[in-house]
Design an enzyme around this catalytic site. Sequence first.
Site, PDB file in Angstrom:
ATOM      1  N   ARG A  88       1.017  -1.269  -0.083  1.00  0.00           N
ATOM      2  CA  ARG A  88       0.212  -0.131   0.115  1.00  0.00           C
ATOM      3  C   ARG A  88       0.808   1.207  -0.035  1.00  0.00           C
ATOM      4  O   ARG A  88       0.227   2.307  -0.017  1.00  0.00           O
ATOM      5  CB  ARG A  88      -0.924   0.087   1.296  1.00  0.00           C
ATOM      6  N   GLN A  89       2.081   0.986   0.310  1.00  0.00           N
ATOM      7  CA  GLN A  89       3.038   2.374   0.221  1.00  0.00           C
ATOM      8  C   GLN A  89       3.805   2.152  -1.203  1.00  0.00           C
ATOM      9  O   GLN A  89       4.889   1.943  -1.150  1.00  0.00           O
ATOM     10  CB  GLN A  89       3.903   2.274   1.451  1.00  0.00           C
ATOM     11  N   HIS A 121      -2.089  -5.237  -3.332  1.00  0.00           N
ATOM     12  CA  HIS A 121      -2.926  -4.239  -3.410  1.00  0.00           C
ATOM     13  C   HIS A 121      -2.887  -3.328  -4.596  1.00  0.00           C
ATOM     14  O   HIS A 121      -3.971  -2.895  -5.026  1.00  0.00           O
ATOM     15  CB  HIS A 121      -2.390  -3.261  -2.163  1.00  0.00           C
ATOM     16  N   ASP A 158     -14.556   0.700  -2.125  1.00  0.00           N
ATOM     17  CA  ASP A 158     -14.047   1.786  -2.846  1.00  0.00           C
ATOM     18  C   ASP A 158     -14.113   1.477  -4.355  1.00  0.00           C
ATOM     19  O   ASP A 158     -14.095   0.226  -4.505  1.00  0.00           O
ATOM     20  CB  ASP A 158     -12.798   2.790  -2.442  1.00  0.00           C
ATOM     21  N   LYS A 182     -14.615   6.309  -1.246  1.00  0.00           N
ATOM     22  CA  LYS A 182     -13.894   6.512  -0.101  1.00  0.00           C
ATOM     23  C   LYS A 182     -12.919   7.515   0.008  1.00  0.00           C
ATOM     24  O   LYS A 182     -12.043   7.546  -1.012  1.00  0.00           O
ATOM     25  CB  LYS A 182     -13.339   5.082   0.150  1.00  0.00           C
ATOM     26  N   ARG A 184      -9.721   8.661   2.453  1.00  0.00           N
ATOM     27  CA  ARG A 184      -8.987   8.171   3.796  1.00  0.00           C
ATOM     28  C   ARG A 184      -8.674   9.544   4.446  1.00  0.00           C
ATOM     29  O   ARG A 184      -8.104  10.579   3.934  1.00  0.00           O
ATOM     30  CB  ARG A 184      -7.672   7.419   3.306  1.00  0.00           C
TER      31      ARG A 184
HETATM   32  C1  R5P Z   1      -7.226   0.305   0.732  1.00  0.00           C
HETATM   33  O1  R5P Z   1      -7.166   0.822  -0.194  1.00  0.00           O
HETATM   34  C2  R5P Z   1      -7.520  -1.126   0.865  1.00  0.00           C
HETATM   35  O2  R5P Z   1      -8.148  -1.575  -0.321  1.00  0.00           O
HETATM   36  C3  R5P Z   1      -8.155  -1.462   1.907  1.00  0.00           C
HETATM   37  O3  R5P Z   1      -9.491  -0.786   1.687  1.00  0.00           O
HETATM   38  C4  R5P Z   1      -7.851  -1.086   3.090  1.00  0.00           C
HETATM   39  O4  R5P Z   1      -6.229  -1.527   3.239  1.00  0.00           O
HETATM   40  C5  R5P Z   1      -8.406  -1.516   4.473  1.00  0.00           C
HETATM   41  O5  R5P Z   1      -7.960  -0.956   5.657  1.00  0.00           O
HETATM   42  P1  R5P Z   1      -8.518  -0.646   6.844  1.00  0.00           P
HETATM   43  O6  R5P Z   1      -9.309  -1.799   7.391  1.00  0.00           O
HETATM   44  O7  R5P Z   1      -7.531  -0.224   7.838  1.00  0.00           O
HETATM   45  O8  R5P Z   1      -9.367   0.258   6.710  1.00  0.00           O
END
Ligand code: R5P
Length: 278
Positions: A88-89, A121, A158, A182, A184
Amino acid sequence: MILPGSDSQEFAATLSSVTGEPIGQVEYGRFPDGEQIVQIPEPENRAIVVSSTLSDKSHIELLQLQDAAREVGVRELITVIPYLGYARQDKAFEPGQPVSARAMARAISTGTDQVITVNPHEQSVLEYFDVPAKSVDASSYLSQGLPSMDDPLFIGPDESAIDLAEGVRDAYGFGDVDYFEKVRLSGDDVEITPHHTTASNRNVVIVDDIVATGSTMSRAIEALQSPAKIVVACIHPLLAGNARTKLARAGVEQIIATDTIDRSVSSVSAAVPVAESL
Ligand code: R5P
C-alpha cells in the site's frame, strides 16, 4: 522443497498437500540480542520459500530463508508471498517518504529467481521487482465460503475494489455489484459515501482486498441502509488490533477470508491458484 516462514505454516502445509511438494522442517530462533535466525534442512535443487510479509519480522525471515537456501546450494528458488506487505506504500505520499513497496521488492529480488503473490494491493508494485514477478487472483475462491442468499448485493467499499466484488459475484453466480466512494482521513479513519444501489433489506457482501484496522468496512456498513444480512469477504484478513471486534460491533454476521494470512476467519485457501502458477 517448500521452506515456510513461521507466519505461513498453514498456507505452506496446504500448498504442499495440493502440489505434492515436500515441506522442509525449518527451525526459527532468536539470539539473546533479539536478532532472528532460521535453519533449513539439507539441500535440494529447487526450493519454494513461502512467507507472507505481514510484519517486519516476517520480512527478515523471508530474506534469511532465501539466503539459507542459496547457502546450501539450491539452484532454482521461487519465492511465494501470499500476502505482500508494504504494497500500500507504492508511492511517496508526502515529500521525504520512501516508496516502501519498491524498497522491499528490491531486497526480496536479490535472493530469488521468481516471485509469486496473491492479489497485491496494487498490481503495479510487481514492476518494482528485479526478477519475474506475477500474481494470482483468489477472489473467485471467496465465493466458496459464502452462505446461500437471495438477491445478494456485492459492494466494493471503494472504486478499486469493484473488480474483486465482480470476481466474487461472478463465481457466486448471481447478484448485483456496486461500489462506494472512499476518502481516507487518516491511517485508521475513512469517509464512505454510498453510490448507486440501495441495500435496504438486501443480503450484502462487502468485498475488499485487505481488512486491516476494519475502519473501511465499518464505515461502509454505516453507509448501508437497513441491510438484511452483512457478510464481509476479503483476500487478506490482516485484522490488526481491535478490527475483529469493530466488525462484530458493526453487525457483520460472517467473515470469509483466504489463508494468505492465517486467522480464524481464513476458511478459503489461496494455495490452489498459487499451485497452478508454479
Ligand atoms: C485500501 O485501499 C485497501 O483496499 C483496503 O480498503 C484498506 O487497506 C483497508 O484498511 P482498513 O481496514 O484499515 O480500513
